[in-house]
Design a protein around this motif. Structure first.
Motif, mmCIF file in Angstrom:
data_model
loop_
_atom_site.group_PDB
_atom_site.id
_atom_site.type_symbol
_atom_site.label_atom_id
_atom_site.label_comp_id
_atom_site.label_asym_id
_atom_site.label_seq_id
_atom_site.Cartn_x
_atom_site.Cartn_y
_atom_site.Cartn_z
ATOM 1 N N THR A 13 0.853 -1.203 0.000
ATOM 2 C CA THR A 13 0.000 0.000 0.000
ATOM 3 C C THR A 13 0.888 1.253 0.000
ATOM 4 N N TYR A 14 0.235 2.411 -0.120
ATOM 5 C CA TYR A 14 0.989 3.670 -0.016
ATOM 6 C C TYR A 14 1.609 3.816 1.383
ATOM 7 N N GLY A 15 1.020 3.178 2.376
ATOM 8 C CA GLY A 15 1.598 3.215 3.726
ATOM 9 C C GLY A 15 2.947 2.507 3.759
ATOM 10 N N HIS A 16 3.012 1.318 3.118
ATOM 11 C CA HIS A 16 4.296 0.599 3.041
ATOM 12 C C HIS A 16 5.333 1.430 2.277
ATOM 13 N N LEU A 17 4.884 2.038 1.167
ATOM 14 C CA LEU A 17 5.831 2.823 0.350
ATOM 15 C C LEU A 17 6.372 4.014 1.139
ATOM 16 N N ASP A 18 5.526 4.580 1.983
ATOM 17 C CA ASP A 18 5.955 5.685 2.840
ATOM 18 C C ASP A 18 7.063 5.220 3.798
ATOM 19 N N ILE A 19 6.886 4.018 4.353
ATOM 20 C CA ILE A 19 7.910 3.476 5.270
ATOM 21 C C ILE A 19 9.211 3.196 4.502
ATOM 22 N N ILE A 20 9.090 2.670 3.283
ATOM 23 C CA ILE A 20 10.290 2.403 2.474
ATOM 24 C C ILE A 20 11.056 3.713 2.235
ATOM 25 N N ASN A 21 10.342 4.756 1.858
ATOM 26 C CA ASN A 21 11.005 6.043 1.602
ATOM 27 C C ASN A 21 11.646 6.620 2.858
ATOM 28 N N ARG A 22 10.988 6.460 3.980
ATOM 29 C CA ARG A 22 11.571 6.949 5.245
ATOM 30 C C ARG A 22 12.831 6.159 5.592
ATOM 31 N N ALA A 23 12.751 4.829 5.425
ATOM 32 C CA ALA A 23 13.903 3.978 5.768
ATOM 33 C C ALA A 23 15.109 4.334 4.898
ATOM 34 N N VAL A 130 -7.717 -2.720 2.437
ATOM 35 C CA VAL A 130 -7.685 -2.629 0.964
ATOM 36 C C VAL A 130 -8.347 -3.868 0.361
ATOM 37 N N ARG A 131 -7.995 -5.043 0.888
ATOM 38 C CA ARG A 131 -8.566 -6.293 0.352
ATOM 39 C C ARG A 131 -10.075 -6.314 0.499
ATOM 40 N N GLU A 132 -10.542 -5.883 1.680
ATOM 41 C CA GLU A 132 -11.979 -5.929 1.962
ATOM 42 C C GLU A 132 -12.751 -4.998 1.029
ATOM 43 N N VAL A 133 -12.265 -3.755 0.906
ATOM 44 C CA VAL A 133 -12.972 -2.775 0.078
ATOM 45 C C VAL A 133 -12.918 -3.200 -1.395
ATOM 46 N N ALA A 134 -11.738 -3.658 -1.833
ATOM 47 C CA ALA A 134 -11.587 -4.071 -3.238
ATOM 48 C C ALA A 134 -12.487 -5.264 -3.544
ATOM 49 N N ALA A 135 -12.585 -6.201 -2.609
ATOM 50 C CA ALA A 135 -13.395 -7.407 -2.842
ATOM 51 C C ALA A 135 -14.862 -7.059 -3.054
ATOM 52 N N MET A 136 -15.286 -5.932 -2.436
ATOM 53 C CA MET A 136 -16.694 -5.545 -2.570
ATOM 54 C C MET A 136 -16.891 -4.472 -3.628
ATOM 55 N N GLY A 137 -15.873 -4.280 -4.453
ATOM 56 C CA GLY A 137 -16.017 -3.388 -5.596
ATOM 57 C C GLY A 137 -15.764 -1.924 -5.304
ATOM 58 N N GLY A 138 -15.232 -1.614 -4.124
ATOM 59 C CA GLY A 138 -14.959 -0.208 -3.771
ATOM 60 C C GLY A 138 -13.684 0.308 -4.430
ATOM 61 N N VAL A 140 -10.138 1.731 -4.393
ATOM 62 C CA VAL A 140 -9.004 1.741 -3.458
ATOM 63 C C VAL A 140 -7.823 2.521 -4.038
ATOM 64 N N SER A 141 -8.077 3.282 -5.118
ATOM 65 C CA SER A 141 -6.975 3.928 -5.842
ATOM 66 C C SER A 141 -6.276 5.015 -5.013
ATOM 67 N N MET A 142 -6.905 5.484 -3.923
ATOM 68 C CA MET A 142 -6.217 6.474 -3.086
ATOM 69 C C MET A 142 -5.323 5.791 -2.045
ATOM 70 N N PRO A 146 -1.466 2.295 -8.955
ATOM 71 C CA PRO A 146 -2.251 1.757 -10.068
ATOM 72 C C PRO A 146 -1.977 0.280 -10.397
ATOM 73 N N ASN A 147 -0.711 -0.160 -10.310
ATOM 74 C CA ASN A 147 -0.448 -1.575 -10.643
ATOM 75 C C ASN A 147 -1.125 -2.521 -9.647
ATOM 76 N N VAL A 148 -1.276 -2.057 -8.395
ATOM 77 C CA VAL A 148 -1.941 -2.888 -7.381
ATOM 78 C C VAL A 148 -3.464 -2.876 -7.609
ATOM 79 N N VAL A 149 -3.990 -1.706 -7.981
ATOM 80 C CA VAL A 149 -5.429 -1.619 -8.302
ATOM 81 C C VAL A 149 -5.744 -2.612 -9.417
ATOM 82 N N GLU A 150 -4.867 -2.602 -10.418
ATOM 83 C CA GLU A 150 -5.062 -3.487 -11.570
ATOM 84 C C GLU A 150 -5.044 -4.970 -11.135
#
Ligand code: PNS
Length: 161
Positions: A13-23, A130-138, A140-142, A146-150
């Motif tokens: 997620t963008y949260g993980h990417l934020d941690i990667i950039n901080r690290a 993310v999994r829950e919302v995506a599974a129900m068609g919500g 999650v692009s925020m 994009p590659n994960v949305v896809e």
């Protein structure tokens, strides 16, 4: 100094990417390692998770993607890495993270867990949400790139999630 950022990343997620950039502001090299969490049943294969991460981190030589099945401490010993990065979102993460950090310290005294605070924009965000919302068609692009949305859309169209 080198560090390992282990996790399920199911999906990243963008949260993980934020941690990667901080690290990367603190450590010279980072290994993002897709691992098995025995408490979770992933929706993406390890290969799929690694591929999504690799697409996002590019090829700058400072970040590497890897997979490890087994104890984190064994991965650290084998690769002679002494620092583990974990992201902390809210206080609810603390108990779980504390347990893991202490258990790992008992298993191997030589390394340290370093906790980095996730940006407050992502303090509620988890792969499970993310999994829950995506599974129900919500939408999650925020929350995920994009590659994960896809990849999530593809899974949903196959009725896997
Ligand atoms: O993203 P997650 O699911 O919170 O990551 C947890 C993970 C994969 C880092 C953790 O489950 C783990 O370290 N698994 C490997 C097994 C291990 O070493 N267990 C001992 C630590 S409690």
């Amino acid at each position: 100094m080198r560090a390992v950022y282990p996790g399920s990343f199911d999906p990243i997620t963008y949260g993980h990417l934020d941690i990667i950039n901080r690290a990367l502001k603190i450590f010279d090299e980072l290994w993002v390692v897709v691992m098995v969490n025995p408490r979770k049943k992933p929706i993406f294969t390890a290969e799929e998770r690694m591929k999504m991460i690799a697409q996002l981190i590019g090829n700058n030589g400072k970040v590497h993607v890897d997979y490890h099945e087994g104890l984190l401490v064994d991965y650290l010993r084998r690769n002679q890495i002494k620092v583990v990065i974990r992201g902390l979102r809210a206080v609810t993460d603390f108990q779980y993270e504390l347990e893991m950090a202490i258990a790992n310290k008992h298993l191997c005294h030589e390394f340290e867990t370093v906790f980095l605070m996730t940006d407050e924009r992502f303090s509620f965000l988890s792969s499970g949400l993310v999994r829950e919302v995506a599974a129900m068609g919500g939408d999650v692009s925020m929350w995920v790139p994009p590659n994960v949305v896809e990849a999530l859309n593809k899974l949903r169209s196959n009725f896997v999630i």
